[in-house]
Design an enzyme around this catalytic site. Structure first.
Site, PDB file in Angstrom:
ATOM      1  N   LYS A  44     -17.506  23.489  89.010  1.00  8.72           N
ATOM      2  CA  LYS A  44     -18.580  24.216  89.748  1.00  8.72           C
ATOM      3  C   LYS A  44     -18.632  25.532  88.945  1.00  8.72           C
ATOM      4  O   LYS A  44     -19.677  26.177  88.674  1.00  8.72           O
ATOM      5  CB  LYS A  44     -18.414  24.601  91.212  1.00  8.72           C
ATOM      6  CG  LYS A  44     -19.042  25.665  91.965  1.00  8.72           C
ATOM      7  CD  LYS A  44     -18.534  25.876  93.194  1.00  8.72           C
ATOM      8  CE  LYS A  44     -17.418  26.913  93.596  1.00  8.72           C
ATOM      9  NZ  LYS A  44     -17.616  28.236  93.396  1.00  8.72           N
ATOM     10  N   ASN A  45     -17.462  26.041  88.930  1.00  9.68           N
ATOM     11  CA  ASN A  45     -17.597  27.636  88.072  1.00  9.68           C
ATOM     12  C   ASN A  45     -17.772  27.639  86.804  1.00  9.68           C
ATOM     13  O   ASN A  45     -17.870  28.807  86.192  1.00  9.68           O
ATOM     14  CB  ASN A  45     -16.151  28.233  88.741  1.00  9.68           C
ATOM     15  CG  ASN A  45     -16.269  28.680  90.058  1.00  9.68           C
ATOM     16  OD1 ASN A  45     -17.143  28.535  90.734  1.00  9.68           O
ATOM     17  ND2 ASN A  45     -15.047  28.998  90.571  1.00  9.68           N
ATOM     18  N   ARG A  53     -22.858  34.185  95.213  1.00 12.89           N
ATOM     19  CA  ARG A  53     -22.230  35.305  94.304  1.00 12.89           C
ATOM     20  C   ARG A  53     -22.754  35.086  92.859  1.00 12.89           C
ATOM     21  O   ARG A  53     -22.967  35.877  92.113  1.00 12.89           O
ATOM     22  CB  ARG A  53     -20.802  35.509  94.207  1.00 12.89           C
ATOM     23  CG  ARG A  53     -20.384  36.710  93.612  1.00 12.89           C
ATOM     24  CD  ARG A  53     -19.035  37.269  93.613  1.00 12.89           C
ATOM     25  NE  ARG A  53     -18.592  38.332  92.691  1.00 12.89           N
ATOM     26  CZ  ARG A  53     -18.946  39.568  92.994  1.00 12.89           C
ATOM     27  NH1 ARG A  53     -19.518  40.100  94.132  1.00 12.89           N
ATOM     28  NH2 ARG A  53     -18.408  40.476  92.196  1.00 12.89           N
ATOM     29  N   CYS A  82     -18.653  33.941  99.154  1.00 13.14           N
ATOM     30  CA  CYS A  82     -17.612  33.748 100.072  1.00 13.14           C
ATOM     31  C   CYS A  82     -16.823  34.914 100.652  1.00 13.14           C
ATOM     32  O   CYS A  82     -16.945  36.011  99.782  1.00 13.14           O
ATOM     33  CB  CYS A  82     -16.507  32.692  99.618  1.00 13.14           C
ATOM     34  SG  CYS A  82     -16.672  30.987  99.508  1.00 13.14           S
ATOM     35  N   ARG A  87     -15.985  42.512  96.896  1.00 11.63           N
ATOM     36  CA  ARG A  87     -16.511  41.772  95.530  1.00 11.63           C
ATOM     37  C   ARG A  87     -17.315  42.796  94.956  1.00 11.63           C
ATOM     38  O   ARG A  87     -18.451  42.311  94.880  1.00 11.63           O
ATOM     39  CB  ARG A  87     -16.840  40.228  95.845  1.00 11.63           C
ATOM     40  CG  ARG A  87     -15.906  39.464  96.642  1.00 11.63           C
ATOM     41  CD  ARG A  87     -16.056  38.164  96.831  1.00 11.63           C
ATOM     42  NE  ARG A  87     -16.066  37.308  95.482  1.00 11.63           N
ATOM     43  CZ  ARG A  87     -16.593  35.958  95.457  1.00 11.63           C
ATOM     44  NH1 ARG A  87     -16.866  35.387  96.429  1.00 11.63           N
ATOM     45  NH2 ARG A  87     -16.332  35.377  94.057  1.00 11.63           N
ATOM     46  N   ASP A 133      -8.159  30.178  93.445  1.00 13.18           N
ATOM     47  CA  ASP A 133      -8.871  29.097  94.314  1.00 13.18           C
ATOM     48  C   ASP A 133      -7.924  28.232  94.793  1.00 13.18           C
ATOM     49  O   ASP A 133      -8.354  27.346  95.191  1.00 13.18           O
ATOM     50  CB  ASP A 133      -9.856  28.757  93.300  1.00 13.18           C
ATOM     51  CG  ASP A 133     -10.992  29.883  92.842  1.00 13.18           C
ATOM     52  OD1 ASP A 133     -11.089  30.882  93.659  1.00 13.18           O
ATOM     53  OD2 ASP A 133     -11.812  29.743  92.039  1.00 13.18           O
ATOM     54  N   ARG A 140     -20.317  23.675  99.783  1.00  6.85           N
ATOM     55  CA  ARG A 140     -20.824  24.459  98.737  1.00  6.85           C
ATOM     56  C   ARG A 140     -20.160  24.302  97.281  1.00  6.85           C
ATOM     57  O   ARG A 140     -20.747  24.533  96.149  1.00  6.85           O
ATOM     58  CB  ARG A 140     -20.730  25.891  99.125  1.00  6.85           C
ATOM     59  CG  ARG A 140     -21.461  26.739 100.057  1.00  6.85           C
ATOM     60  CD  ARG A 140     -21.261  28.015 100.589  1.00  6.85           C
ATOM     61  NE  ARG A 140     -21.220  28.719  99.037  1.00  6.85           N
ATOM     62  CZ  ARG A 140     -20.856  29.909  98.999  1.00  6.85           C
ATOM     63  NH1 ARG A 140     -20.374  30.592  99.758  1.00  6.85           N
ATOM     64  NH2 ARG A 140     -20.770  30.664  97.657  1.00  6.85           N
TER      65      ARG A 140
HETATM   66  N1  EPU Z   1     -13.824  42.916  90.522  1.00  8.05           N
HETATM   67  C1  EPU Z   1     -14.167  44.190  90.367  1.00  8.05           C
HETATM   68  N2  EPU Z   1     -15.462  44.714  89.761  1.00  8.05           N
HETATM   69  C2  EPU Z   1     -16.329  43.854  89.577  1.00  8.05           C
HETATM   70  C3  EPU Z   1     -16.075  42.505  89.472  1.00  8.05           C
HETATM   71  C4  EPU Z   1     -14.784  42.072  90.074  1.00  8.05           C
HETATM   72  O1  EPU Z   1     -13.425  45.330  90.610  1.00  8.05           O
HETATM   73  O2  EPU Z   1     -17.450  44.091  88.985  1.00  8.05           O
HETATM   74  C5  EPU Z   1     -12.634  42.628  91.046  1.00  8.05           C
HETATM   75  C6  EPU Z   1     -12.711  41.733  92.189  1.00  8.05           C
HETATM   76  O3  EPU Z   1     -12.895  42.589  93.187  1.00  8.05           O
HETATM   77  C7  EPU Z   1     -11.541  40.653  92.155  1.00  8.05           C
HETATM   78  C8  EPU Z   1     -11.370  40.711  90.837  1.00  8.05           C
HETATM   79  O4  EPU Z   1     -12.064  41.801  90.117  1.00  8.05           O
HETATM   80  O5  EPU Z   1     -10.460  41.608  92.819  1.00  8.05           O
HETATM   81  C9  EPU Z   1     -11.588  39.322  90.126  1.00  8.05           C
HETATM   82  O6  EPU Z   1     -13.011  38.991  90.564  1.00  8.05           O
HETATM   83  P1  EPU Z   1     -14.021  38.433  89.625  1.00  8.05           P
HETATM   84  O7  EPU Z   1     -15.239  38.989  89.268  1.00  8.05           O
HETATM   85  O8  EPU Z   1     -13.212  37.822  88.621  1.00  8.05           O
HETATM   86  O9  EPU Z   1     -14.625  37.150  90.633  1.00  8.05           O
HETATM   87  P2  EPU Z   1     -15.849  36.316  90.450  1.00  8.05           P
HETATM   88  O10 EPU Z   1     -16.366  36.400  89.143  1.00  8.05           O
HETATM   89  O11 EPU Z   1     -16.686  36.907  91.516  1.00  8.05           O
HETATM   90  C10 EPU Z   1     -14.861  33.925  90.178  1.00  8.05           C
HETATM   91  C11 EPU Z   1     -15.103  32.806  90.883  1.00  8.05           C
HETATM   92  C12 EPU Z   1     -14.210  32.633  92.154  1.00  8.05           C
HETATM   93  C13 EPU Z   1     -13.075  33.087  91.622  1.00  8.05           C
HETATM   94  C14 EPU Z   1     -12.801  34.337  90.949  1.00  8.05           C
HETATM   95  C15 EPU Z   1     -11.290  34.749  90.461  1.00  8.05           C
HETATM   96  C16 EPU Z   1     -17.124  31.756  90.157  1.00  8.05           C
HETATM   97  C17 EPU Z   1     -18.731  31.401  90.761  1.00  8.05           C
HETATM   98  N3  EPU Z   1     -16.666  32.517  91.158  1.00  8.05           N
HETATM   99  O12 EPU Z   1     -15.393  34.924  91.168  1.00  8.05           O
HETATM  100  O13 EPU Z   1     -14.413  31.292  92.590  1.00  8.05           O
HETATM  101  O14 EPU Z   1     -12.268  33.182  92.891  1.00  8.05           O
HETATM  102  O15 EPU Z   1     -13.668  34.429  89.996  1.00  8.05           O
HETATM  103  O16 EPU Z   1     -10.952  33.664  89.704  1.00  8.05           O
HETATM  104  O17 EPU Z   1     -16.807  31.664  89.137  1.00  8.05           O
HETATM  105  C18 EPU Z   1     -14.378  29.691  94.329  1.00  8.05           C
HETATM  106  O18 EPU Z   1     -14.751  28.757  93.679  1.00  8.05           O
HETATM  107  O19 EPU Z   1     -13.933  29.436  95.462  1.00  8.05           O
HETATM  108  C19 EPU Z   1     -14.402  31.241  94.059  1.00  8.05           C
HETATM  109  C20 EPU Z   1     -14.447  32.212  94.844  1.00  8.05           C
END
Ligand code: EPU
Length: 463
Positions: free
Chosen positions: A22-23, A110, A134, A139, A332, A424
């Protein structure tokens, strides 16, 4: 609203294929906006978030084929193909088209925000509502915005939408290190945008998750010039245009981990004293931290080039685990390990360094009789000999799979509500568990309102 009815405990045994990631699929679909020629994507998982992303792309003018089998191009009926290579889609995206993502789609997921970088790079404009997704803690998107601004985009937030425009983006040095490590979708956004910027972009503090490496490979196959994938420093030399490609998405390491943990949590009830769950079409290397954690708590793991198997015959040993950015244990799978360690022989701790507030599953796990407390981003788990069936409500995607795991191991009947979260992000998880011997049934519940409305209709109409 559907729910799962699960009767446990039943040992699982057998072999199942793992779906595409998915990701990885989501940012790759978003980056398809950059392709000036047709793209074929294989092993795209059929799940809720992917369907939302396809709607987003259609709203931006993409033409997308119906799903078909990659092997022989025959149509795939909804929700069926989980096989190596699996179901495929063909996409083409015109130069010009709408640049605004509808709010209802952005709020649903997201990863919708991942279209902003590609839109800016290809069409010079993007309007993307602040994303939903989620509820697993704060976030923010500050790193995405700072990165795009460094590439020369003009950005403002107007009525909960990010409005962005740019002439040709220009290369820059961008640090994506946040307070909790790098950002995965932020790296996807900046990496995609930088492929068409003028000059060189250096991304410091880049996410090195396998899903980002897969996105990078996809972009390279379109003609992008990228070095350093899988490391903390990625260098992108911008090109004038990108072509088309055929790309196969990597297997889903989180789905694979969830299925391995399903084998782990149920093994001790096997009549033959042990059970084996074998997963095919996986990349064991991407699962290394998960396999190490499972071995560390006493499970027997075997692996080959594209398969992995777990043998389980007893309760796990206690452990001190921490979810961290790659190559650490993924956040995850934190909820699923918390569920597994609820049955460990002793006291465990599970910390989440990426999303320290991602523990909403704990209150629900307690309903099964689990003994867990959470403080400051760490769960302390006193392992129990057994869990008992319960009615629980899922709060987010991975929480829902943790509750399913607990229900598989619990004695008696459990009901897991809120499984739209699970739908999802997992392709046919219930069918896969059933094929391994689980007694899991999807029940479609009529809401009280719908039932009342139906009962108010004449019988001939209501039938
Ligand atoms: N963060 C910031 N600023 C930003 C973005 C993120 O401070 O602009 C912080 C977040 O608050 C968090 C950390 O950085 O503490 C990591 O967040 P990240 O941005 O890496 O998360 P994401 O890209 O929104 C993806 C996956 C998530 C997974 C996280 C961490 C996708 C679509 N989503 O989210 O997957 O948990 O990376 O590995 O790729 C899931 O599949 O259930 C899921 C939530």
């Amino acid at each position: 609203m559907d729910c799962f009815r699960i009767d446990g405990p039943v040992a699982l045994s057998g072999s199942v294929p793992v779906a595409g990631s998915k990701n990885a699929a989501l940012p790759i679909l978003a980056a398809s906006l950059l392709a000036e020629e047709p793209v074929e994507l294989r092993r795209i998982p059929q799940l809720g978030d992917v369907r939302v992303m396809l709607r987003v792309l259609e709203c931006l003018g993409a033409e997308i084929s119906p799903w078909y089998h990659a092997a022989d191009s025959t149509p795939v009926p909804g929700g069926s193909a989980s096989m190596p290579g699996g179901s495929a889609l063909a996409l083409s995206v015109p130069d010009d088209g709408p640049c605004e993502v509808p709010a209802r789609l952005a709020r649903a997921m997201r990863a919708s925000f991942c279209v902003l970088g590609p839109l800016l790079a290809r069409r010079g404009r993007g309007v993307v509502p602040l994303p939903g997704g989620c509820r697993i803690g704060p976030r923010p998107i500050d790193l995405h915005l700072a990165g795009l601004a460094a590439l020369g985009a003009e950005l403002s937030v107007e009525r909960d939408r990010v409005v962005a425009s740019a002439g040709r983006l220009r290369g820059a040095t961008i640090d994506l290190t946040g307070p909790r490590g790098s950002t995965v979708t932020g790296t996807a956004n900046i990496l995609s945008a930088a492929t068409r910027a003028r000059g060189k972009t250096v991304i410091l503090g880049a996410a090195c998750e396998p899903e980002i490496v897969d996105l990078g490979r996809f972009l390279v196959s379109l003609g992008a010039r990228i070095e350093g994938l899988g490391s903390r420093v990625i260098e992108v030399t911008g090109v004038d245009g990108l072509g088309g490609t055929r790309h196969t998405v990597i297997p889903d390491r989180i789905e694979a981990a969830t299925l391995l943990l399903a084998g782990a949590i149920t093994g001790r009830w096997a009549s033959s004293a042990e059970s084996t769950v074998r997963l095919t079409g996986v990349s064991p290397g991407d699962l290394a931290p998960v396999l190490a954690a499972l071995r560390g708590i006493g499970f027997d793991i075997a692996e080959g080039v594209d398969w992995v198997a777990i043998r389980s015959a007893g309760r796990p040993l206690p452990a001190q685990l921490a979810a961290e950015p790659h190559p650490g244990l993924p956040t995850d799978v934190q909820a699923q390990f918390t569920a597994l360690l609820a049955l460990a022989v002793g006291r465990s701790t599970v910390r989440d360094d990426v999303f320290p507030e991602r523990f909403r599953h704990v209150a629900q796990l307690r309903r099964f009789g689990a003994s867990i407390t959470v403080q400051a981003g760490t769960a302390t788990i006193d392992g129990r000999h057994a869990l008992r069936g319960a009615t629980v409500v899922a709060s987010d995607l991975r929480a829902s799979s943790a509750l399913v795991l607990a229900a598989l191991a619990a004695g008696g009947r459990s009901t897991v509500r809120g499984i739209h979260h699970l739908d999802r992000g997992y392709e046919l998880l219930d069918a896969k568990l059933r094929s391994l011997g689980a007694r899991i049934e999807r029940v479609t519940q009529e809401t009280a309102g719908r039932r009342a409305a139906r009962l108010a209709l004449p019988a001939a109409v209501a039938g």
